[in-house]
Enzyme design. Structure first.
Site, PDB file in Angstrom:
ATOM      1  N   GLN A  39       0.805  -1.224   0.000  1.00  0.00           N
ATOM      2  CA  GLN A  39       0.000   0.000   0.000  1.00  0.00           C
ATOM      3  C   GLN A  39       0.839   1.276   0.000  1.00  0.00           C
ATOM      4  O   GLN A  39       0.356   2.326  -0.397  1.00  0.00           O
ATOM      5  CB  GLN A  39      -0.957  -0.018   1.195  1.00  0.00           C
ATOM      6  CG  GLN A  39      -2.036  -1.074   1.047  1.00  0.00           C
ATOM      7  CD  GLN A  39      -2.969  -1.132   2.244  1.00  0.00           C
ATOM      8  OE1 GLN A  39      -2.650  -1.764   3.241  1.00  0.00           O
ATOM      9  NE2 GLN A  39      -4.100  -0.486   2.163  1.00  0.00           N
ATOM     10  N   ARG A  97       3.747  -0.046  13.018  1.00  0.00           N
ATOM     11  CA  ARG A  97       3.484  -1.370  12.434  1.00  0.00           C
ATOM     12  C   ARG A  97       3.660  -1.282  10.923  1.00  0.00           C
ATOM     13  O   ARG A  97       2.979  -0.496  10.254  1.00  0.00           O
ATOM     14  CB  ARG A  97       2.070  -1.837  12.782  1.00  0.00           C
ATOM     15  CG  ARG A  97       1.723  -3.158  12.163  1.00  0.00           C
ATOM     16  CD  ARG A  97       0.351  -3.710  12.573  1.00  0.00           C
ATOM     17  NE  ARG A  97       0.102  -4.904  11.786  1.00  0.00           N
ATOM     18  CZ  ARG A  97      -1.034  -5.192  11.155  1.00  0.00           C
ATOM     19  NH1 ARG A  97      -2.074  -4.383  11.268  1.00  0.00           N
ATOM     20  NH2 ARG A  97      -1.144  -6.278  10.446  1.00  0.00           N
ATOM     21  N   HIS A 142       1.019  -9.209   4.358  1.00  0.00           N
ATOM     22  CA  HIS A 142      -0.160  -8.350   4.300  1.00  0.00           C
ATOM     23  C   HIS A 142      -0.685  -8.364   2.859  1.00  0.00           C
ATOM     24  O   HIS A 142      -0.482  -7.412   2.102  1.00  0.00           O
ATOM     25  CB  HIS A 142       0.212  -6.936   4.773  1.00  0.00           C
ATOM     26  CG  HIS A 142      -0.964  -6.082   5.156  1.00  0.00           C
ATOM     27  ND1 HIS A 142      -1.084  -5.484   6.381  1.00  0.00           N
ATOM     28  CD2 HIS A 142      -2.065  -5.711   4.467  1.00  0.00           C
ATOM     29  CE1 HIS A 142      -2.204  -4.786   6.441  1.00  0.00           C
ATOM     30  NE2 HIS A 142      -2.815  -4.906   5.278  1.00  0.00           N
ATOM     31  N   ASN A 186      -1.696 -10.930   8.136  1.00  0.00           N
ATOM     32  CA  ASN A 186      -2.731  -9.936   8.363  1.00  0.00           C
ATOM     33  C   ASN A 186      -4.057 -10.412   7.776  1.00  0.00           C
ATOM     34  O   ASN A 186      -4.136 -10.763   6.599  1.00  0.00           O
ATOM     35  CB  ASN A 186      -2.349  -8.608   7.697  1.00  0.00           C
ATOM     36  CG  ASN A 186      -3.384  -7.536   7.981  1.00  0.00           C
ATOM     37  OD1 ASN A 186      -3.540  -7.108   9.124  1.00  0.00           O
ATOM     38  ND2 ASN A 186      -4.121  -7.117   6.963  1.00  0.00           N
ATOM     39  N   GLU A 187      -5.076 -10.434   8.606  1.00  0.00           N
ATOM     40  CA  GLU A 187      -6.451 -10.653   8.181  1.00  0.00           C
ATOM     41  C   GLU A 187      -6.637 -11.812   7.201  1.00  0.00           C
ATOM     42  O   GLU A 187      -7.028 -11.595   6.037  1.00  0.00           O
ATOM     43  CB  GLU A 187      -7.013  -9.366   7.569  1.00  0.00           C
ATOM     44  CG  GLU A 187      -7.013  -8.206   8.530  1.00  0.00           C
ATOM     45  CD  GLU A 187      -7.735  -6.974   7.996  1.00  0.00           C
ATOM     46  OE1 GLU A 187      -8.075  -6.943   6.811  1.00  0.00           O
ATOM     47  OE2 GLU A 187      -7.967  -6.043   8.798  1.00  0.00           O
ATOM     48  N   ASN A 329      -7.980  -6.272  14.542  1.00  0.00           N
ATOM     49  CA  ASN A 329      -8.261  -5.160  13.635  1.00  0.00           C
ATOM     50  C   ASN A 329      -9.762  -4.886  13.689  1.00  0.00           C
ATOM     51  O   ASN A 329     -10.565  -5.741  13.315  1.00  0.00           O
ATOM     52  CB  ASN A 329      -7.889  -5.511  12.187  1.00  0.00           C
ATOM     53  CG  ASN A 329      -6.385  -5.650  11.982  1.00  0.00           C
ATOM     54  OD1 ASN A 329      -5.600  -5.506  12.921  1.00  0.00           O
ATOM     55  ND2 ASN A 329      -5.976  -5.944  10.758  1.00  0.00           N
ATOM     56  N   TYR A 331     -12.878  -2.156  12.642  1.00  0.00           N
ATOM     57  CA  TYR A 331     -13.285  -0.963  11.902  1.00  0.00           C
ATOM     58  C   TYR A 331     -14.744  -0.575  12.109  1.00  0.00           C
ATOM     59  O   TYR A 331     -15.073   0.593  12.124  1.00  0.00           O
ATOM     60  CB  TYR A 331     -13.048  -1.159  10.390  1.00  0.00           C
ATOM     61  CG  TYR A 331     -11.596  -1.000  10.009  1.00  0.00           C
ATOM     62  CD1 TYR A 331     -11.067   0.245   9.685  1.00  0.00           C
ATOM     63  CD2 TYR A 331     -10.736  -2.087  10.011  1.00  0.00           C
ATOM     64  CE1 TYR A 331      -9.730   0.405   9.355  1.00  0.00           C
ATOM     65  CE2 TYR A 331      -9.390  -1.945   9.681  1.00  0.00           C
ATOM     66  CZ  TYR A 331      -8.895  -0.694   9.356  1.00  0.00           C
ATOM     67  OH  TYR A 331      -7.579  -0.534   9.053  1.00  0.00           O
ATOM     68  N   GLU A 397      -5.173  -2.487  14.119  1.00  0.00           N
ATOM     69  CA  GLU A 397      -5.662  -1.549  13.096  1.00  0.00           C
ATOM     70  C   GLU A 397      -7.012  -0.998  13.508  1.00  0.00           C
ATOM     71  O   GLU A 397      -7.855  -1.733  14.039  1.00  0.00           O
ATOM     72  CB  GLU A 397      -5.881  -2.248  11.747  1.00  0.00           C
ATOM     73  CG  GLU A 397      -4.689  -2.295  10.855  1.00  0.00           C
ATOM     74  CD  GLU A 397      -5.013  -2.962   9.523  1.00  0.00           C
ATOM     75  OE1 GLU A 397      -6.067  -2.633   8.934  1.00  0.00           O
ATOM     76  OE2 GLU A 397      -4.218  -3.799   9.099  1.00  0.00           O
ATOM     77  N   TRP A 441      -4.927   3.126  11.741  1.00  0.00           N
ATOM     78  CA  TRP A 441      -4.761   2.899  10.299  1.00  0.00           C
ATOM     79  C   TRP A 441      -5.218   4.177   9.609  1.00  0.00           C
ATOM     80  O   TRP A 441      -6.383   4.502   9.701  1.00  0.00           O
ATOM     81  CB  TRP A 441      -5.598   1.709   9.811  1.00  0.00           C
ATOM     82  CG  TRP A 441      -5.319   1.478   8.355  1.00  0.00           C
ATOM     83  CD1 TRP A 441      -5.968   2.021   7.290  1.00  0.00           C
ATOM     84  CD2 TRP A 441      -4.256   0.680   7.830  1.00  0.00           C
ATOM     85  NE1 TRP A 441      -5.390   1.618   6.122  1.00  0.00           N
ATOM     86  CE2 TRP A 441      -4.338   0.795   6.425  1.00  0.00           C
ATOM     87  CE3 TRP A 441      -3.239  -0.109   8.393  1.00  0.00           C
ATOM     88  CZ2 TRP A 441      -3.445   0.152   5.581  1.00  0.00           C
ATOM     89  CZ3 TRP A 441      -2.368  -0.757   7.545  1.00  0.00           C
ATOM     90  CH2 TRP A 441      -2.480  -0.623   6.150  1.00  0.00           C
ATOM     91  N   GLU A 448      -5.575   2.011  -1.341  1.00  0.00           N
ATOM     92  CA  GLU A 448      -6.603   1.303  -0.566  1.00  0.00           C
ATOM     93  C   GLU A 448      -7.181   0.140  -1.398  1.00  0.00           C
ATOM     94  O   GLU A 448      -8.371   0.093  -1.695  1.00  0.00           O
ATOM     95  CB  GLU A 448      -7.655   2.309  -0.088  1.00  0.00           C
ATOM     96  CG  GLU A 448      -8.836   1.770   0.676  1.00  0.00           C
ATOM     97  CD  GLU A 448      -8.534   0.887   1.881  1.00  0.00           C
ATOM     98  OE1 GLU A 448      -7.405   0.938   2.420  1.00  0.00           O
ATOM     99  OE2 GLU A 448      -9.432   0.133   2.265  1.00  0.00           O
ATOM    100  N   TRP A 449      -6.299  -0.777  -1.810  1.00  0.00           N
ATOM    101  CA  TRP A 449      -6.699  -2.006  -2.494  1.00  0.00           C
ATOM    102  C   TRP A 449      -7.662  -1.708  -3.654  1.00  0.00           C
ATOM    103  O   TRP A 449      -7.385  -0.807  -4.434  1.00  0.00           O
ATOM    104  CB  TRP A 449      -7.270  -3.013  -1.481  1.00  0.00           C
ATOM    105  CG  TRP A 449      -6.307  -3.244  -0.329  1.00  0.00           C
ATOM    106  CD1 TRP A 449      -6.539  -2.967   0.988  1.00  0.00           C
ATOM    107  CD2 TRP A 449      -4.967  -3.767  -0.386  1.00  0.00           C
ATOM    108  NE1 TRP A 449      -5.437  -3.298   1.750  1.00  0.00           N
ATOM    109  CE2 TRP A 449      -4.466  -3.790   0.937  1.00  0.00           C
ATOM    110  CE3 TRP A 449      -4.134  -4.232  -1.416  1.00  0.00           C
ATOM    111  CZ2 TRP A 449      -3.180  -4.242   1.265  1.00  0.00           C
ATOM    112  CZ3 TRP A 449      -2.847  -4.690  -1.090  1.00  0.00           C
ATOM    113  CH2 TRP A 449      -2.405  -4.690   0.215  1.00  0.00           C
TER     114      TRP A 449
END
Ligand code: BGC
Length: 495
Positions: A39, A97, A142, A186-187, A329, A331, A397, A441, A448-449
């Site tokens: 990213q 991180r 990630h 990650n995730e 994480n 959100y 995050e 984050w 952003e993907w």
């Protein structure tokens, strides 16, 4: 009305409204921000880096990335690392991180070929952080698998667990004298679901109800091997901690009096948080409700070949106990009702049979999925404490996005950081959750993907139209710096 929606444009940037005695943080509390390699780094093909699945995903035409954008250059942190360090110092972070690009270190994904230039880059980053009194938390993976490994089956292949383990050992051996906080993956939920069920993240596989379970399984196997490697080979001499970053919404029944909604909420949490946390913290296996739902649905669909949710082999390193802390994480939140999904359809959604909805009173920031619910974090933390045997928790995050014209005076995000830190403080002080740190984050606006550069999560604005990619603190960046400085000075006075 929600506090974030109500905030006004106050002239001073350091606008913290807190009750001091109620919001003390422990002395060693980690005040962090997070990023990930693909990213922010750019430099996608320089200095012998190998391609990753995100390079391929973005470069191949017809993919689903906003306006065909890519992380080829993004914040150019590969060349501008010192600018990032300046931002980190400006915020007064105690921790940062970051993730390592596997294919920058090992262009083909395997340890037979190490890229010395990649090694030099990460050594410099880690050494510079330590020289600035900032502790690195390093994520090994990630979302950016080396393309060479994808070509051999990627996360769907059982062999990947051992290959990931060798990469992890290489990183522990190389950086572990200085890095004490590790995240293996990650995730995994996002890799499994978005990458292999929906096909909207790399590698763009769309095999509903099948691939995601296999991918999640192999990611867990890889994580377990890496944790055991650290435990046996490095823990005694390096003294660090290793975990897996698990993402989850907070979920509550839409109608708390409805047994159907309550059962659906249990399944909703089991299919996100539980999928990856249960094996590590509770039983060494998937949540029972996940297994039974998938089995029932498989039978209904006449699926013959055993469960679509694989079983862990007794001959492999065990999953249970392979997390030295809980890396969470968070959100957003959802109210949950029984699914209205088509019973004849193969897919995670129909296995889960639960639907999350956004409460109309919750403000939505930027992207449609991001309802802003700060107290959901407190509830989720309490749930983690009660369900997973009171682990040490790092919130690895959490953030708030901006879409549309850039607003440098982002008062809503200021309000968000203020509110969320209050919720963390309440979880610590009132609920007794052992929270060790909070990572915003993100440090910078970044790629952003699938949303490309249309969504901005940074504490620092990045001007992607200029080659120098200038970084400028948003008002929320200064707010977060103020929060950190306030609480750090409190703990110093009180120790
Ligand atoms: C991911 C980040 C991402 C953030 C915001 C998390 O799922 O780990 O890479 O940018 O959410 O969408």
């Amino acid at each position: 009305m929600n506090a974030t929606a109500n905030r006004t444009n106050s002239p001073e940037w350091n606008c913290i409204h807190t009750n001091d005695s109620a919001t003390m943080f422990p002395t060693n509390f980690a005040w962090g921000a997070a990023t990930s390699a693909y990213q922010i780094e750019g430099g996608w093909d320089v200095d012998d880096k190998g391609p990753s699945i995100w390079d391929t995903f973005c470069h191949e035409g017809g993919r689903l990335v906003f306006e065909g954008q890519s992380g080829d250059v993004t914040c150019n942190s590969y060349e501008l690392w010192e600018e990032d360090l300046r931002c980190i110092r400006q915020l007064g972070l105690t921790h940062y991180r970051l993730s390592l690009s596997w294919s920058r270190l090992l262009p083909e994904g395997i340890t037979q070929h190490v890229n010395q230039k990649g090694l030099r880059y990460y050594n410099k980053v880690i050494n510079d952080l330590l020289a600035s009194d900032v502790l690195p938390m390093v994520t090994l993976y990630h979302f950016d698998l080396p393309q060479a490994l994808q070509d051999q089956g990627g996360w769907k292949s059982p062999e990947i667990a051992a290959i990931f383990d060798s990469y992890a050992r290489f990183c522990f051996e190389t950086f572990g004298d200085r890095v004490k906080l590790w995240i293996t993956l990650n995730e995994p939920y996002v890799c499994a679901k978005l990458g292999h069920e929906d096909g909207i993240f790399a590698p763009g596989v769309k095999e509903p109800g099948m691939a995601a379970y296999l991918v999640g399984h192999n990611m867990l196997r890889g994580h377990a091997r890496a944790w055991h490697s650290y435990n046996v080979l490095y823990r005694a001499k390096q003294g660090g901690s290793v975990s897996l970053a698990i993402n989850s919404d907070w979920a509550e029944p839409l109608d708390p009096a409805s047994p159907d909604d309550t059962a659906a909420t249990e399944r909703y949490l089991a299919f996100t948080l539980g999928w990856f946390a249960w094996p590590l913290f509770v039983t060494g296996d998937y949540p029972e409700v996940m297994r039974s739902s998938i089995e029932v649905r498989s039978k209904e669909l006449g699926y013959q070949e055993g469960s679509r949710l694989p079983r862990f082999s007794k001959d492999e390193p065990s999953l249970l106990g392979t997390a030295d802390f809980f890396a969470l994480n968070y959100y957003t939140s959802r109210r949950v009702k029984q699914g209205e999904c088509c019973p004849g359809v193969l897919g995670l959604k129909s296995d889960q049979d639960a639907e999350g909805v956004v409460d109309p009173s919750w403000p939505v920031c930027g992207v449609s999925w991001l309802a802003v619910v700060p107290d959901g974090l407190r509830k989720l933390l309490k749930y983690v404490k009660d369900t997973f045997n009171n682990p040490a928790v790092y919130i690895t995050e959490n953030g708030f996005s901006q879409v549309g014209p850039v607003d440098m005076e982002d008062v809503q995000r200021c309000g968000f950081y203020h509110d969320i830190i209050q919720e963390v403080a309440r979880a610590l002080r009132e609920d007794g959750v052992d929270v060790r740190g909070y990572f915003a984050w993100s440090l910078l606006d970044n790629f952003e993907w699938a949303d490309g550069f249309s969504v901005r999560f940074g504490l620092f604005h990045v001007d992607f139209s200029r080659p120098e990619r200038p970084r400028t603190a948003y008002r929320s960046g200064r707010e977060y710096a103020g929060i950190i400085s306030k609480y750090r000075s409190q703990t110093m006075v009180n120790t």
